[in-house]
Design a protein around this motif. Structure first.
Motif, mmCIF file in Angstrom:
data_model
loop_
_atom_site.group_PDB
_atom_site.id
_atom_site.type_symbol
_atom_site.label_atom_id
_atom_site.label_comp_id
_atom_site.label_asym_id
_atom_site.label_seq_id
_atom_site.Cartn_x
_atom_site.Cartn_y
_atom_site.Cartn_z
ATOM 1 N N UNK A 1 0.823 -1.212 0.000
ATOM 2 C CA UNK A 1 0.000 0.000 0.000
ATOM 3 C C UNK A 1 0.859 1.266 0.000
ATOM 4 N N UNK A 2 2.185 1.100 -0.023
ATOM 5 C CA UNK A 2 3.082 2.251 -0.025
ATOM 6 C C UNK A 2 3.276 2.845 1.351
ATOM 7 N N UNK A 3 2.964 2.091 2.365
ATOM 8 C CA UNK A 3 3.145 2.552 3.742
ATOM 9 C C UNK A 3 4.403 1.933 4.336
ATOM 10 N N UNK A 4 4.947 2.614 5.309
ATOM 11 C CA UNK A 4 6.048 2.049 6.082
ATOM 12 C C UNK A 4 5.462 1.463 7.359
ATOM 13 N N UNK A 5 5.798 0.209 7.600
ATOM 14 C CA UNK A 5 5.533 -0.403 8.900
ATOM 15 C C UNK A 5 6.807 -0.198 9.694
ATOM 16 N N UNK A 6 6.694 0.461 10.841
ATOM 17 C CA UNK A 6 7.886 0.810 11.609
ATOM 18 C C UNK A 6 7.858 0.132 12.975
ATOM 19 N N UNK A 7 8.928 -0.621 13.247
ATOM 20 C CA UNK A 7 9.138 -1.194 14.575
ATOM 21 C C UNK A 7 10.164 -0.311 15.280
ATOM 22 N N UNK A 8 9.881 0.061 16.500
ATOM 23 C CA UNK A 8 10.781 0.946 17.245
ATOM 24 C C UNK A 8 12.062 0.249 17.670
ATOM 25 N N UNK A 9 12.086 -1.049 17.585
ATOM 26 C CA UNK A 9 13.257 -1.851 17.930
ATOM 27 C C UNK A 9 12.922 -3.313 17.719
ATOM 28 N N UNK A 10 13.906 -4.166 17.870
ATOM 29 C CA UNK A 10 13.702 -5.579 17.597
ATOM 30 C C UNK A 10 12.748 -6.228 18.587
ATOM 31 N N UNK A 11 12.577 -5.645 19.760
ATOM 32 C CA UNK A 11 11.646 -6.233 20.734
ATOM 33 C C UNK A 11 10.214 -6.268 20.189
ATOM 34 N N UNK A 12 9.907 -5.419 19.205
ATOM 35 C CA UNK A 12 8.576 -5.438 18.606
ATOM 36 C C UNK A 12 8.394 -6.592 17.623
ATOM 37 N N UNK A 13 9.490 -7.188 17.170
ATOM 38 C CA UNK A 13 9.426 -8.317 16.244
ATOM 39 C C UNK A 13 9.933 -9.617 16.871
ATOM 40 N N UNK A 14 10.671 -9.493 17.952
ATOM 41 C CA UNK A 14 11.273 -10.657 18.602
ATOM 42 C C UNK A 14 11.228 -10.456 20.122
ATOM 43 N N UNK A 15 10.014 -10.510 20.683
ATOM 44 C CA UNK A 15 9.883 -10.171 22.108
ATOM 45 C C UNK A 15 10.603 -11.138 23.053
ATOM 46 N N UNK A 16 10.702 -12.385 22.710
ATOM 47 C CA UNK A 16 11.410 -13.364 23.550
ATOM 48 C C UNK A 16 12.726 -13.716 22.874
ATOM 49 N N UNK A 17 13.614 -12.760 22.869
ATOM 50 C CA UNK A 17 14.878 -12.940 22.153
ATOM 51 C C UNK A 17 15.962 -13.537 23.045
ATOM 52 N N UNK A 18 16.962 -14.063 22.395
ATOM 53 C CA UNK A 18 18.123 -14.649 23.046
ATOM 54 C C UNK A 18 19.195 -13.580 23.125
ATOM 55 N N UNK A 19 19.516 -13.115 24.339
ATOM 56 C CA UNK A 19 20.425 -11.978 24.471
ATOM 57 C C UNK A 19 21.861 -12.303 24.812
ATOM 58 N N UNK A 20 22.096 -13.159 25.799
ATOM 59 C CA UNK A 20 23.449 -13.305 26.315
ATOM 60 C C UNK A 20 23.605 -14.665 26.964
ATOM 61 N N UNK A 21 24.698 -15.318 26.692
ATOM 62 C CA UNK A 21 24.946 -16.626 27.302
ATOM 63 C C UNK A 21 25.154 -16.533 28.821
ATOM 64 N N UNK A 22 25.579 -15.357 29.284
ATOM 65 C CA UNK A 22 25.915 -15.210 30.703
ATOM 66 C C UNK A 22 24.840 -14.545 31.545
ATOM 67 N N UNK A 23 23.683 -14.280 30.972
ATOM 68 C CA UNK A 23 22.653 -13.628 31.778
ATOM 69 C C UNK A 23 21.440 -14.484 31.946
#
Length: 160
Positions: free
Chosen positions: A138-160
């Motif tokens: 439709x010629x629109x931009x879908x904007x995510x403010x950061x990856x948490x909007x697309x990957x809420x349960x993300x893998x961040x750090x082996x040590x945390x």
């Protein structure tokens, strides 16, 4: 008692007249590079444009291989190149545009799981979200403010 963990995720939708000058430039650059993608197997072309903190913009497209797992997405190529060569420059925004080779119209696309995890890696490294811009038919931009909007349960750090 069962606990529940919930995340609220959302995307903003911007019509072309609401785009910033920078958003317009990034979308145009991503659209411009997608036709050069090496996608002889899927015929699905993806272009990405990345804005760094110093104002530099880098572009890339997807590169397929007959051995499909060896192909690389546009998002991972542009992030790897830009940050491999400018490791101290924080990525601010990434724009993604995709389409089937035979189509005139773009396809709505979001980063795949590997790309989402890669974006997350750089958000963690720099301690700051990366805006993700995705063009829809439709010629629109879908904007995510950061990856948490697309990957809420993300893998961040082996040590945390």
């Amino acid at each position: 008692m069962t606990k529940r963990i919930e995340f609220k995720v959302s995307l903003e939708v911007f019509s072309p007249e609401e785009w910033t000058e920078t958003d317009t430039l990034l979308i145009e650059k991503a659209r411009g590079i997608l036709e050069k993608a090496h996608a002889p197997y899927s015929d699905f072309l993806v272009g990405a444009a990345l804005l760094l903190e110093n104002g530099e913009i880098f572009v890339a497209n997807n590169q397929e291989n007959v051995s499909f797992p060896v192909g690389v997405c546009a998002e991972r190529i542009v992030l790897s190149y830009a940050l491999g060569n400018h490791p101290d420059q924080r990525p601010l925004k990434i724009a993604i545009v995709a389409k089937r080779r035979a189509d005139q119209e773009v396809a709505t696309v979001t980063p795949c799981g590997l790309c989402r995890q890669t974006i997350n890696e750089y958000e963690v490294k720099f301690g700051h979200p990366i805006e993700i811009l995705m063009l829809n038919p439709q010629g629109e931009i879908l904007k995510a403010s950061g990856i948490d909007q697309l990957l809420p349960f993300r893998f961040n750090d082996l040590n945390s």
